[in-house]
Scaffold this motif. Sequence first.
Motif, PDB file in Angstrom:
ATOM      1  N   SER A 169      -3.736  -2.931  -1.031  1.00 19.82           N
ATOM      2  CA  SER A 169      -4.078  -4.084  -1.862  1.00 19.82           C
ATOM      3  C   SER A 169      -3.607  -5.382  -1.216  1.00 19.82           C
ATOM      4  O   SER A 169      -2.477  -5.463  -0.711  1.00 19.82           O
TER       5      SER A 169
ATOM      6  N   TYR B 156      -4.108   3.845  -0.678  1.00 17.72           N
ATOM      7  CA  TYR B 156      -4.432   2.705  -1.521  1.00 17.72           C
ATOM      8  C   TYR B 156      -3.814   1.478  -0.863  1.00 17.72           C
ATOM      9  O   TYR B 156      -2.616   1.453  -0.560  1.00 17.72           O
TER      10      TYR B 156
ATOM     11  N   THR C 226     -14.015  -0.291  -1.881  1.00 24.29           N
ATOM     12  CA  THR C 226     -13.319  -1.549  -2.128  1.00 24.29           C
ATOM     13  C   THR C 226     -13.555  -2.050  -3.555  1.00 24.29           C
ATOM     14  O   THR C 226     -14.551  -1.695  -4.192  1.00 24.29           O
TER      15      THR C 226
ATOM     16  N   GLY D 108       0.811  -1.208   0.000  1.00 25.32           N
ATOM     17  CA  GLY D 108       0.000   0.000   0.000  1.00 25.32           C
ATOM     18  C   GLY D 108       0.844   1.258   0.000  1.00 25.32           C
ATOM     19  O   GLY D 108       2.064   1.224   0.196  1.00 25.32           O
TER      20      GLY D 108
ATOM     21  N   ASP E 117      -7.484 -11.802  -4.411  1.00 25.46           N
ATOM     22  CA  ASP E 117      -6.991 -10.431  -4.547  1.00 25.46           C
ATOM     23  C   ASP E 117      -8.109  -9.437  -4.257  1.00 25.46           C
ATOM     24  O   ASP E 117      -9.285  -9.697  -4.551  1.00 25.46           O
TER      25      ASP E 117
ATOM     26  N   SER F 125      -8.677  -4.846  -3.139  1.00 28.04           N
ATOM     27  CA  SER F 125      -8.038  -3.575  -2.790  1.00 28.04           C
ATOM     28  C   SER F 125      -9.074  -2.598  -2.253  1.00 28.04           C
ATOM     29  O   SER F 125     -10.282  -2.799  -2.386  1.00 28.04           O
TER      30      SER F 125
END
Length: 368
Positions: A296, A294, A341, A273, A313, A315
């Motif tokens: 992830s 941000y 999100t 991030g 995955d 983010s």
Amino acid sequence: MFIMKTKTVTKLFKKVCLLSLALVSFTTIAQEEEKKWFDNFSVNGSVDGYFRYNFGAQNDNSTAPATSFANQSGFALGMANLILGYEGEKVGFVADLVFGPRGEDAVFLSDGSSQIVNQLYAYWNVTEKFKLTFGNFNTFLGYEVISPTGNFNYSTSYMFSYGPFSHTGLKADFAINDSWSAMVAIMNPTDYTENNPFDTYIFGAQVGYAADNGSAYLNFRYGNEGEPGLVGPTFQVDLTTGWDLSEKFYLGVNTTYLTTEDQGDADASGFYGVALYPQFKTTEKFTLGLRGEYFSVFNGGLVDVVGLDAEGDGSVIAATLTGSYDIGDLTLKPELRLDSTSEDFFSDNDGEATKSLSSFVLGAIYKF
């Protein structure tokens, strides 16, 4: 006769003056020694609480950003923090005690009476440029800290919430020159602050640069965070920096990358991030700041944090606008926060899944 009396009075006067001077000197020395003795001890800390409200979502503690501390609805408690310290010429100690929900979350792996211990360490200034610290200390990684007095935003970031909180071990700090510094450490697995249930250790390192208008720190940690053979080694690299770009404008930056090796044939998992912390001081008492982050997760490195797709995955982009208003030793922090999100993670008023959540927090912090 007059001369004799004059000599006698003069001698008496000199003796009185010398005696007075001696008493004043003794009193001054005693006061200085007493002042210096008590000045070696320090007592400080803080108390805090907050109010949090969701817009367009339920307010029953089930819907909140998956970050630490400020995640309860309505009026809620933070913590009482009491820090005792002694700073001698060569040695000293810090006993940092916490009480309340925020403190309990900060030392969540502790049990028994140690639940109130946030930090507990002793140190030795071996030389002017070499210092050893032994015990339980808060992490050297990351931009944000456990105490609300050390953060500009009242709510915390994802990188802070899922990075390490505290370590127990031995660290050595080196002052290379007036600007550059370094640190190396050997520690228990992260957040195991009372003991080490595994036969594994974490290695930490830091390189720092400080100038009049800011500083930058590059941090590392590596090691097995659990039972050998069940959990693979974890590696984390973290950059924390902040600079006064003008008298009124400040910019902080934090970026991190963490990966844990899989013990089988799967790929490594983890998160990364970046966050920006611009702040503008409008008056002597009020400052406005933004945290834009941000964050992830990859290969299922974290669960129940941002929502994951079939590959593990996911983010989140989180923007937090905070005002900080000082009233003496009391600071009020109103803030608006929006979390968005990549996958459905939150729920709206009807209980339907949604990708975003907006909320309001008002924090109150008293520092002493």
